[in-house]
Enzyme design. Structure first.
Site, mmCIF file in Angstrom:
data_model
loop_
_atom_site.group_PDB
_atom_site.id
_atom_site.type_symbol
_atom_site.label_atom_id
_atom_site.label_comp_id
_atom_site.label_asym_id
_atom_site.label_seq_id
_atom_site.Cartn_x
_atom_site.Cartn_y
_atom_site.Cartn_z
ATOM 1 N N TYR A 149 -3.883 -8.170 14.824
ATOM 2 C CA TYR A 149 -5.138 -8.058 15.567
ATOM 3 C C TYR A 149 -6.064 -9.256 15.347
ATOM 4 O O TYR A 149 -7.092 -9.372 16.031
ATOM 5 C CB TYR A 149 -5.849 -6.741 15.258
ATOM 6 C CG TYR A 149 -5.260 -5.537 16.003
ATOM 7 C CD1 TYR A 149 -4.149 -5.679 16.846
ATOM 8 C CD2 TYR A 149 -5.828 -4.281 15.882
ATOM 9 C CE1 TYR A 149 -3.625 -4.581 17.530
ATOM 10 C CE2 TYR A 149 -5.311 -3.182 16.579
ATOM 11 C CZ TYR A 149 -4.215 -3.339 17.395
ATOM 12 O OH TYR A 149 -3.702 -2.258 18.083
ATOM 13 N N ILE A 153 0.825 -1.220 0.000
ATOM 14 C CA ILE A 153 0.000 0.000 0.000
ATOM 15 C C ILE A 153 0.858 1.269 0.000
ATOM 16 O O ILE A 153 0.422 2.311 -0.492
ATOM 17 C CB ILE A 153 -0.989 -0.011 1.191
ATOM 18 C CG1 ILE A 153 -2.147 0.961 0.954
ATOM 19 C CG2 ILE A 153 -0.290 0.277 2.512
ATOM 20 C CD1 ILE A 153 -3.302 0.788 1.923
ATOM 21 N N GLY A 173 3.834 -4.299 11.071
ATOM 22 C CA GLY A 173 2.900 -4.512 9.965
ATOM 23 C C GLY A 173 2.820 -3.339 9.008
ATOM 24 O O GLY A 173 3.825 -2.680 8.704
ATOM 25 N N VAL A 174 1.607 -3.053 8.570
ATOM 26 C CA VAL A 174 1.417 -1.981 7.589
ATOM 27 C C VAL A 174 1.739 -0.624 8.225
ATOM 28 O O VAL A 174 2.249 0.280 7.550
ATOM 29 C CB VAL A 174 -0.006 -2.067 6.978
ATOM 30 C CG1 VAL A 174 -1.081 -1.659 7.949
ATOM 31 C CG2 VAL A 174 -0.094 -1.272 5.693
ATOM 32 N N ASP A 175 1.500 -0.487 9.510
ATOM 33 C CA ASP A 175 1.804 0.754 10.240
ATOM 34 C C ASP A 175 3.305 1.065 10.146
ATOM 35 O O ASP A 175 3.714 2.191 9.789
ATOM 36 C CB ASP A 175 1.366 0.557 11.699
ATOM 37 C CG ASP A 175 1.294 1.835 12.507
ATOM 38 O OD1 ASP A 175 1.503 2.917 11.932
ATOM 39 O OD2 ASP A 175 1.025 1.747 13.728
HETATM 40 N N1 AR6 Z 1 0.694 -3.146 2.282
HETATM 41 C C1 AR6 Z 1 -0.516 -3.757 2.317
HETATM 42 N N2 AR6 Z 1 -0.882 -4.616 3.298
HETATM 43 C C2 AR6 Z 1 0.024 -4.868 4.278
HETATM 44 C C3 AR6 Z 1 1.301 -4.273 4.309
HETATM 45 C C4 AR6 Z 1 1.630 -3.367 3.248
HETATM 46 N N3 AR6 Z 1 2.817 -2.744 3.187
HETATM 47 N N4 AR6 Z 1 1.967 -4.733 5.412
HETATM 48 C C5 AR6 Z 1 1.126 -5.592 6.041
HETATM 49 N N5 AR6 Z 1 -0.033 -5.691 5.346
HETATM 50 P P1 AR6 Z 1 -1.383 -5.419 10.502
HETATM 51 P P2 AR6 Z 1 -3.691 -4.965 12.298
HETATM 52 C C6 AR6 Z 1 -1.245 -6.469 5.667
HETATM 53 O O1 AR6 Z 1 -0.815 -6.401 11.455
HETATM 54 O O2 AR6 Z 1 -4.042 -6.414 12.284
HETATM 55 C C7 AR6 Z 1 0.596 -2.648 14.098
HETATM 56 O O3 AR6 Z 1 1.695 -2.932 14.904
HETATM 57 C C8 AR6 Z 1 -1.113 -7.669 6.581
HETATM 58 O O4 AR6 Z 1 -0.702 -8.817 5.852
HETATM 59 O O5 AR6 Z 1 -0.474 -4.429 9.885
HETATM 60 O O6 AR6 Z 1 -4.798 -3.954 12.138
HETATM 61 C C9 AR6 Z 1 -0.202 -1.448 14.581
HETATM 62 O O7 AR6 Z 1 0.623 -0.472 15.184
HETATM 63 C C10 AR6 Z 1 -2.550 -7.795 7.097
HETATM 64 O O8 AR6 Z 1 -3.360 -8.511 6.165
HETATM 65 O O9 AR6 Z 1 -2.598 -4.556 11.202
HETATM 66 C C11 AR6 Z 1 -1.152 -2.057 15.562
HETATM 67 O O10 AR6 Z 1 -0.550 -2.211 16.825
HETATM 68 C C12 AR6 Z 1 -3.051 -6.355 7.135
HETATM 69 O O11 AR6 Z 1 -2.109 -5.602 6.368
HETATM 70 C C13 AR6 Z 1 -1.442 -3.408 14.977
HETATM 71 O O12 AR6 Z 1 -0.306 -3.739 14.173
HETATM 72 C C14 AR6 Z 1 -3.146 -5.747 8.524
HETATM 73 O O13 AR6 Z 1 -2.100 -6.271 9.364
HETATM 74 C C15 AR6 Z 1 -2.649 -3.390 14.071
HETATM 75 O O14 AR6 Z 1 -2.950 -4.698 13.671
#
Ligand code: AR6
Length: 170
Positions: A120, A10, A31-33
């Site tokens: 999450y 993203i 993760g994405v954050d």
């Molecule tokens: N582009 C698109 N999707 C992504 C990317 C990317 N660059 N990176 C990961 N994903 P998550 P949550 C997907 O864990 O469950 C953080 O530490 C990933 O495969 O990022 O809402 C925050 O600070 C998954 O399908 O978010 C919070 O503490 C999706 O994005 C916590 O994680 C969401 O995974 C939030 O957890």
């Protein structure tokens, strides 16, 4: 179709706004954050520090800094805890609040990750149903939102979203 799903990082998308799956501190994470903060640069964290956090189910907007996207909309999804603790309502609220902020800031193209579906633990099928339903409703009610992209990691996630999108009536 104004709603579509692709498999992509993203942080690479040149849209008006990308949505971040953040936590209530808005001070970064994994993760994405983590990927969004790395790509946007330290100015993003500086702005996030001024926001006073964000409640679960709500959203806040910042600049995009070094990203191709003009804005980042930070939303906080629910932690999955079996589904009877308000998770579906909170997740739906994430999509609605993000889209309301987008509208208020003249965002016409927006990309969402699969909010809550990583650490999450929200089951992807259930989350995709909510994401597609809320975005589809909002797009029908607001012509100003021209394009909504679901930016997904992995072919499994893509297939799940495509199956949901295929059920929308044209
Ligand atoms: N582009 C698109 N999707 C992504 C990317 C990317 N660059 N990176 C990961 N994903 P998550 P949550 C997907 O864990 O469950 C953080 O530490 C990933 O495969 O990022 O809402 C925050 O600070 C998954 O399908 O978010 C919070 O503490 C999706 O994005 C916590 O994680 C969401 O995974 C939030 O957890």
């Amino acid at each position: 179709m104004r709603l579509h799903a692709i498999e992509t990082d993203i942080t690479r998308l040149a849209v008006d706004a990308i949505v971040n799956a953040a936590n209530t501190s808005l001070l970064g994470g994994g993760g994405v954050d983590g990927a969004i903060h790395r790509a946007a640069g330290p100015e993003l964290l500086r702005e996030c520090r001024t926001l006073g956090g964000c409640a679960t189910g709500d959203a806040k907007i910042t600049g995009g800094y070094r990203l191709a996207a003009k804005h980042v909309i930070h939303t906080v999804g629910p932690v999955w805890n079996g589904g009877a603790s308000g998770e579906p309502q909170l997740l739906a609220s994430c999509y609605r609040r993000s889209l309301e902020l987008a509208l208020a800031h003249n965002v016409r193209s927006i990309a969402f990750p699969a909010v809550s579906c990583g650490v999450y633990g929200y089951p992807m099928e259930r989350a995709a149903r909510i994401a597609v339903r809320e975005c589809s409703r909002f797009a029908q009610e607001h012509d100003a939102i021209e394009r909504i992209t679901f930016a997904l990691f992995g072919s499994d996630a893509l297939a799940i979203y495509q199956a949901e999108l295929a059920q929308l009536t044209p």
